[in-house]
Design a protein around this motif. Structure first.
Motif, PDB file in Angstrom:
ATOM      1  N   CYS A 169       1.498  -1.384   4.178  1.00  0.00           N
ATOM      2  CA  CYS A 169       0.881  -2.668   4.527  1.00  0.00           C
ATOM      3  C   CYS A 169       0.661  -3.467   3.235  1.00  0.00           C
ATOM      4  O   CYS A 169       0.543  -2.891   2.158  1.00  0.00           O
ATOM      5  CB  CYS A 169      -0.471  -2.448   5.197  1.00  0.00           C
ATOM      6  SG  CYS A 169      -0.343  -1.766   6.850  1.00  0.00           S
ATOM      7  N   CYS A 196       0.848  -1.188   0.000  1.00  0.00           N
ATOM      8  CA  CYS A 196       0.000   0.000   0.000  1.00  0.00           C
ATOM      9  C   CYS A 196       0.890   1.247   0.000  1.00  0.00           C
ATOM     10  O   CYS A 196       1.930   1.293   0.675  1.00  0.00           O
ATOM     11  CB  CYS A 196      -0.863  -0.029   1.253  1.00  0.00           C
ATOM     12  SG  CYS A 196      -1.975   1.372   1.399  1.00  0.00           S
ATOM     13  N   GLY A 208      -7.574   1.532   2.810  1.00  0.00           N
ATOM     14  CA  GLY A 208      -7.291   1.953   1.433  1.00  0.00           C
ATOM     15  C   GLY A 208      -7.886   0.961   0.445  1.00  0.00           C
ATOM     16  O   GLY A 208      -7.869  -0.247   0.687  1.00  0.00           O
ATOM     17  N   HIS A 213       0.205   4.005   1.287  1.00  0.00           N
ATOM     18  CA  HIS A 213       0.029   4.838   2.487  1.00  0.00           C
ATOM     19  C   HIS A 213       1.159   4.531   3.457  1.00  0.00           C
ATOM     20  O   HIS A 213       2.107   5.300   3.553  1.00  0.00           O
ATOM     21  CB  HIS A 213      -1.355   4.580   3.107  1.00  0.00           C
ATOM     22  CG  HIS A 213      -1.598   5.398   4.334  1.00  0.00           C
ATOM     23  ND1 HIS A 213      -2.185   4.881   5.462  1.00  0.00           N
ATOM     24  CD2 HIS A 213      -1.327   6.698   4.600  1.00  0.00           C
ATOM     25  CE1 HIS A 213      -2.275   5.838   6.382  1.00  0.00           C
ATOM     26  NE2 HIS A 213      -1.765   6.955   5.878  1.00  0.00           N
ATOM     27  N   LEU A 214       1.103   3.379   4.118  1.00  0.00           N
ATOM     28  CA  LEU A 214       2.155   3.040   5.088  1.00  0.00           C
ATOM     29  C   LEU A 214       2.712   1.628   4.856  1.00  0.00           C
ATOM     30  O   LEU A 214       3.175   0.992   5.800  1.00  0.00           O
ATOM     31  CB  LEU A 214       1.640   3.197   6.520  1.00  0.00           C
ATOM     32  CG  LEU A 214       1.317   4.644   6.934  1.00  0.00           C
ATOM     33  CD1 LEU A 214       0.707   4.685   8.332  1.00  0.00           C
ATOM     34  CD2 LEU A 214       2.555   5.526   6.872  1.00  0.00           C
ATOM     35  N   CYS A 260      -6.702  -2.622   1.564  1.00  0.00           N
ATOM     36  CA  CYS A 260      -5.626  -2.563   2.540  1.00  0.00           C
ATOM     37  C   CYS A 260      -6.232  -2.744   3.935  1.00  0.00           C
ATOM     38  O   CYS A 260      -7.132  -1.984   4.316  1.00  0.00           O
ATOM     39  CB  CYS A 260      -4.896  -1.231   2.452  1.00  0.00           C
ATOM     40  SG  CYS A 260      -3.577  -1.128   3.673  1.00  0.00           S
ATOM     41  N   PRO A 313      -6.810   6.515   2.539  1.00  0.00           N
ATOM     42  CA  PRO A 313      -5.660   7.417   2.639  1.00  0.00           C
ATOM     43  C   PRO A 313      -4.515   7.214   1.639  1.00  0.00           C
ATOM     44  O   PRO A 313      -3.631   8.072   1.583  1.00  0.00           O
ATOM     45  CB  PRO A 313      -5.147   7.157   4.076  1.00  0.00           C
ATOM     46  CG  PRO A 313      -5.623   5.798   4.427  1.00  0.00           C
ATOM     47  CD  PRO A 313      -6.890   5.578   3.662  1.00  0.00           C
ATOM     48  N   CYS A 354      -4.978  -2.161   6.820  1.00  0.00           N
ATOM     49  CA  CYS A 354      -4.503  -1.270   7.886  1.00  0.00           C
ATOM     50  C   CYS A 354      -5.392  -0.051   8.111  1.00  0.00           C
ATOM     51  O   CYS A 354      -5.805   0.213   9.232  1.00  0.00           O
ATOM     52  CB  CYS A 354      -3.073  -0.836   7.597  1.00  0.00           C
ATOM     53  SG  CYS A 354      -1.926  -2.225   7.700  1.00  0.00           S
ATOM     54  N   HIS A 355      -5.693   0.698   7.044  1.00  0.00           N
ATOM     55  CA  HIS A 355      -6.475   1.921   7.233  1.00  0.00           C
ATOM     56  C   HIS A 355      -7.572   2.056   6.187  1.00  0.00           C
ATOM     57  O   HIS A 355      -8.053   3.153   5.913  1.00  0.00           O
ATOM     58  CB  HIS A 355      -5.563   3.159   7.182  1.00  0.00           C
ATOM     59  CG  HIS A 355      -4.350   3.034   8.039  1.00  0.00           C
ATOM     60  ND1 HIS A 355      -3.109   2.756   7.521  1.00  0.00           N
ATOM     61  CD2 HIS A 355      -4.210   3.095   9.383  1.00  0.00           C
ATOM     62  CE1 HIS A 355      -2.236   2.671   8.518  1.00  0.00           C
ATOM     63  NE2 HIS A 355      -2.875   2.871   9.642  1.00  0.00           N
TER      64      HIS A 355
END
Ligand code: FES
Length: 157
Positions: free
Chosen positions: A103, A98, A121, A100-101, A116, A133, A118-119
Motif C-alpha cells: 500500500c 509499504c 504500519g 507489508h503488502l 500505512c 506488520p 492498510c494495516h
C-alpha cells in the motif's frame, strides 16, 4: 572358420556419419543454450540502483524534515518516491510502497511519521519500521544533489 571381412571404407563411413550426427546435435545444443541464455539476460531486471537519474526538483523545493512525494519515471516504471531532506546535506529517497503488502504510505506531519493506511504500519522519517506488520524498512533509491538539482535513481539494496 572363415573370417568375415568388412568391405573397404564401411567402418570409416559409419564413423564419419556418427561424427556428423554428434557434431550437428552438439552444435544444436550449444545454439539452444545460447538462445536460452540470451532470453534469460533479457528477462533479468537491471542491477540494483542502475536505473537512470531523474531530476525531481530543486533543493529549495524540499524543506528540512518534511518528506515530499515525487514521481520517478525510469525504464517504463512510474513510482512514487518520498524525497527527504534530513538537513546538513543528508538526503534520502524512500519508495512509496509499504513493505507489508505494497500500500502507499502517507507522511503524517502532525506525528512526524509515515503511516500505512492498510494495516497500520508505521515508519520513521528514515523509513525504518516503528510498529505494525511491515517486515522491513521502506526501500531506498539513489539520490544525488547536483548543484541545486535533486536527482533520484534506482532502488538500492
Ligand atoms: S500494507 Fe502496509 S501495513 Fe499492510
Amino acid at each position: 572358420m572363415e573370417e568375415i571381412k568388412r568391405p573397404a571404407g564401411v567402418g570409416k563411413v559409419f564413423s564419419r556419419r556418427r561424427f556428423l550426427q554428434v557434431g550437428v546435435s552438439g552444435a544444436g545444443t550449444v545454439l539452444g543454450l545460447s538462445y536460452i541464455g540470451l532470453g534469460l539476460d533479457f528477462l533479468q531486471p537491471p542491477p540494483l540502483g542502475a536505473e537512470p537519474l531523474q531530476t525531481v526538483g530543486k533543493t529549495a523545493d524540499f524543506p528540512e524534515n518534511m518528506p515530499k512525494p515525487v514521481t520517478y519515471s525510469g525504464q517504463g516504471v512510474k513510482e512514487g518516491v518520498y524525497v527527504v531532506n534530513l538537513g546538513q546535506g543528508n538526503w534520502l529517497a524512500l519508495d512509496f510502497h509499504c513493505t507489508h503488502l505494497q500500500c502507499a504510505v502517507n507522511w503524517v506531519a502532525a506525528v512526524g511519521k509515515f503511516m500505512c493506511p492498510c494495516h497500520g504500519g508505521v515508519y520513521d522519517i528514515r523509513g525504518q519500521v516503528l510498529s505494525g506488520p511491515p517486515p522491513k524498512a521502506l526501500p531506498r533509491r539513489v539520490i544525488k544533489i547536483i548543484g541545486d538539482s535533486v536527482q533520484v535513481g534506482g532502488i538500492l539494496a
